[in-house]
Scaffold this motif. Sequence first.
Motif, PDB file in Angstrom:
ATOM      1  N   MET A   1       1.137  -1.408  -4.211  1.00 25.81           N
ATOM      2  CA  MET A   1      -0.049  -2.220  -3.516  1.00 25.81           C
ATOM      3  C   MET A   1       0.585  -2.758  -2.210  1.00 25.81           C
ATOM      4  SD  MET A   1      -3.007  -3.541  -3.710  1.00 25.81           S
ATOM      5  CE  MET A   1      -3.798  -3.786  -5.513  1.00 25.81           C
ATOM      6  N   ILE A   2      -0.204  -2.414  -1.107  1.00 30.11           N
ATOM      7  CA  ILE A   2       0.196  -3.235  -0.015  1.00 30.11           C
ATOM      8  C   ILE A   2      -0.630  -4.281   0.326  1.00 30.11           C
ATOM      9  CG2 ILE A   2       0.530  -2.660   2.628  1.00 30.11           C
ATOM     10  CD1 ILE A   2       2.458  -1.034   0.940  1.00 30.11           C
ATOM     11  N   ASP A   3      -0.233  -5.418   0.690  1.00 33.36           N
ATOM     12  CA  ASP A   3      -1.002  -6.371   1.172  1.00 33.36           C
ATOM     13  C   ASP A   3      -1.094  -6.533   2.659  1.00 33.36           C
ATOM     14  OD1 ASP A   3      -1.477  -7.067  -1.145  1.00 33.36           O
ATOM     15  OD2 ASP A   3      -0.027  -8.846  -1.428  1.00 33.36           O
ATOM     16  N   ILE A   4      -2.238  -6.850   3.343  1.00 35.42           N
ATOM     17  CA  ILE A   4      -2.484  -7.107   4.637  1.00 35.42           C
ATOM     18  C   ILE A   4      -3.236  -8.226   4.910  1.00 35.42           C
ATOM     19  CG2 ILE A   4      -2.705  -4.605   5.140  1.00 35.42           C
ATOM     20  CD1 ILE A   4      -5.461  -4.961   5.905  1.00 35.42           C
ATOM     21  N   ALA A   5      -3.480  -8.759   6.029  1.00 37.60           N
ATOM     22  CA  ALA A   5      -4.134  -9.931   6.475  1.00 37.60           C
ATOM     23  C   ALA A   5      -5.226  -9.663   7.665  1.00 37.60           C
ATOM     24  CB  ALA A   5      -3.357 -11.085   6.958  1.00 37.60           C
ATOM     25  N   VAL A  19     -14.636  -1.621   5.295  1.00 31.28           N
ATOM     26  CA  VAL A  19     -14.423  -0.071   5.458  1.00 31.28           C
ATOM     27  C   VAL A  19     -13.082   0.145   4.286  1.00 31.28           C
ATOM     28  CG1 VAL A  19     -13.077   1.627   6.553  1.00 31.28           C
ATOM     29  CG2 VAL A  19     -15.002   0.367   7.718  1.00 31.28           C
ATOM     30  N   LEU A  20     -12.214  -0.856   4.136  1.00 34.12           N
ATOM     31  CA  LEU A  20     -11.044  -0.646   3.196  1.00 34.12           C
ATOM     32  C   LEU A  20     -11.354  -0.727   1.802  1.00 34.12           C
ATOM     33  CD1 LEU A  20      -8.205  -2.707   5.232  1.00 34.12           C
ATOM     34  CD2 LEU A  20      -8.416  -0.430   4.894  1.00 34.12           C
ATOM     35  N   ASP A  21     -12.564  -1.575   1.556  1.00 33.22           N
ATOM     36  CA  ASP A  21     -13.069  -1.589   0.184  1.00 33.22           C
ATOM     37  C   ASP A  21     -13.953  -0.377  -0.034  1.00 33.22           C
ATOM     38  OD1 ASP A  21     -11.896  -3.771  -0.738  1.00 33.22           O
ATOM     39  OD2 ASP A  21     -13.447  -4.983  -0.862  1.00 33.22           O
ATOM     40  N   ASP A  34      -2.005   1.873  -2.449  1.00 30.26           N
ATOM     41  CA  ASP A  34      -3.393   0.983  -2.189  1.00 30.26           C
ATOM     42  C   ASP A  34      -3.264  -0.247  -1.207  1.00 30.26           C
ATOM     43  OD1 ASP A  34      -5.645   1.611  -4.316  1.00 30.26           O
ATOM     44  OD2 ASP A  34      -4.202   1.077  -5.677  1.00 30.26           O
ATOM     45  N   ILE A  35      -4.319  -0.603  -0.487  1.00 30.42           N
ATOM     46  CA  ILE A  35      -4.318  -1.437   0.697  1.00 30.42           C
ATOM     47  C   ILE A  35      -5.250  -2.464  -0.010  1.00 30.42           C
ATOM     48  CG2 ILE A  35      -4.465  -2.014   2.758  1.00 30.42           C
ATOM     49  CD1 ILE A  35      -3.974   0.733   3.805  1.00 30.42           C
TER      50      ILE A  35
END
Length: 353
Positions: A1-5, A19-21, A34-35
């Motif tokens: 799992m990659i976390d972004i902000a 879009v990511l969801d 996964d992002i």
Amino acid sequence: MIDIAILGFGTVGSGVAEVLDAQRERVRQAAGDDIRVKYILDIRDFPGSPYADRVVRDMNVILEDPDVKAVCETMGGKEPAFAFTRAALERGKSVCTSNKELVDAFGPELVQTAGAHGCSYLFEASVGGGIPILRTLRDSCRHEELTSVVGILNGTCNYILTKMDREGMDFADALRQAQENGFAERSPDADVQGHDTARKLAILASLISGRRVRYEQVPCEGITEVSPEDLLRARKTGRAVKLLGICGRDPAAGTLSVMAAPCLVPQDNPLYGVNDVFNGILVHGNCVGDLMFYGRGAGKLPTASAVAADVVECVKNPGRTVEAGLPAPGAEITPVPFTGPLPGGIERLRRGA
Ligand SMILES: NC(=O)c1ccc[n+]([C@@H]2O[C@H](COP(=O)([O-])OP(=O)(O)OC[C@H]3O[C@@H](n4cnc5c(N)ncnc54)[C@H](OP(=O)(O)O)[C@@H]3O)[C@@H](O)[C@H]2O)c1
């Protein structure tokens, strides 16, 4: 799992989360992991939003979380976007942005900062919204000698000119209708005076020439003075009036010319058929010849899709700097005025002529 902000949860920022969801499985396949949007930085609350629990006010929360590998800067403007971007890059967090103002003002410096910290600064969404033009130029066309880029780069102006042409409206009425339909902002000056087109053209010109072209160096004329008579006269000679950003290069002479201005586009030029809010970009390379790119140059999901593509590219390249295609700081060029014919049979609109 990659976390972004996500920094700035407005039109584009909320679109990135969506879009990511919505594309979760495809994103996972493309990125190899996964992002997840872990934080959203904004100055407002978003009660009722499925993302409400991720909203933070303090950028340090994001900067100090080692799990956050990439940040989407969709706030716009120069500050605090610049300070936040630089701070993220200095901590090795890649930044993906739609903010053309920041790319134009500090792009080369931010790309250099990314390079020094093993991360990336990517800005596909800053030009042409959803059209993957920058990635194509810096990747697929890298070996080409690109000699011209001509673009309809502002959907608001193209919508207004299309309305004026089809319905014989004057500029003020067409602008009002564009605002009523959500295709123009309440303060449309940057669009209708050509500055937005000049900014995007400066980024394109820097990319194809490898030399820095700043928006202030682009002679710029908007569409506020274009009249229904201009459009009628153009139509009688089989042409259409379009606000174009134009960059022409003479690689042998080492010169480059740029401008943003209303122009007459002949029917046999593919930009002639680019109407309404659409953008079109015509590129010429010495081996490949003409390439035409067409699509939605703005809007929540198209623009967010381009930001998401950059996020995927960063995530696929952990610890590496993805080549952004901008020249190094200091590689400046002074554009020269256009002499001789413009590319693609285009002529500058001379009003009343
Ligand atoms: N909209 C498009 O179709 C489109 C297309 C291509 C590129 N862009 C570019 O993308 C960027 C964002 O555009 P947008 O249309 O999404 O703008 P927007 O809807 O105004 O979104 C910006 C968001 O950032 C928030 N914000 C502003 N200052 C902040 C701060 N200091 N800290 C935290 N949050 C802050 C704003 O909050 P408030 O609303 O409370 O101020 C807003 O929620 C701009 O650079 C724009 O030029 C937009």
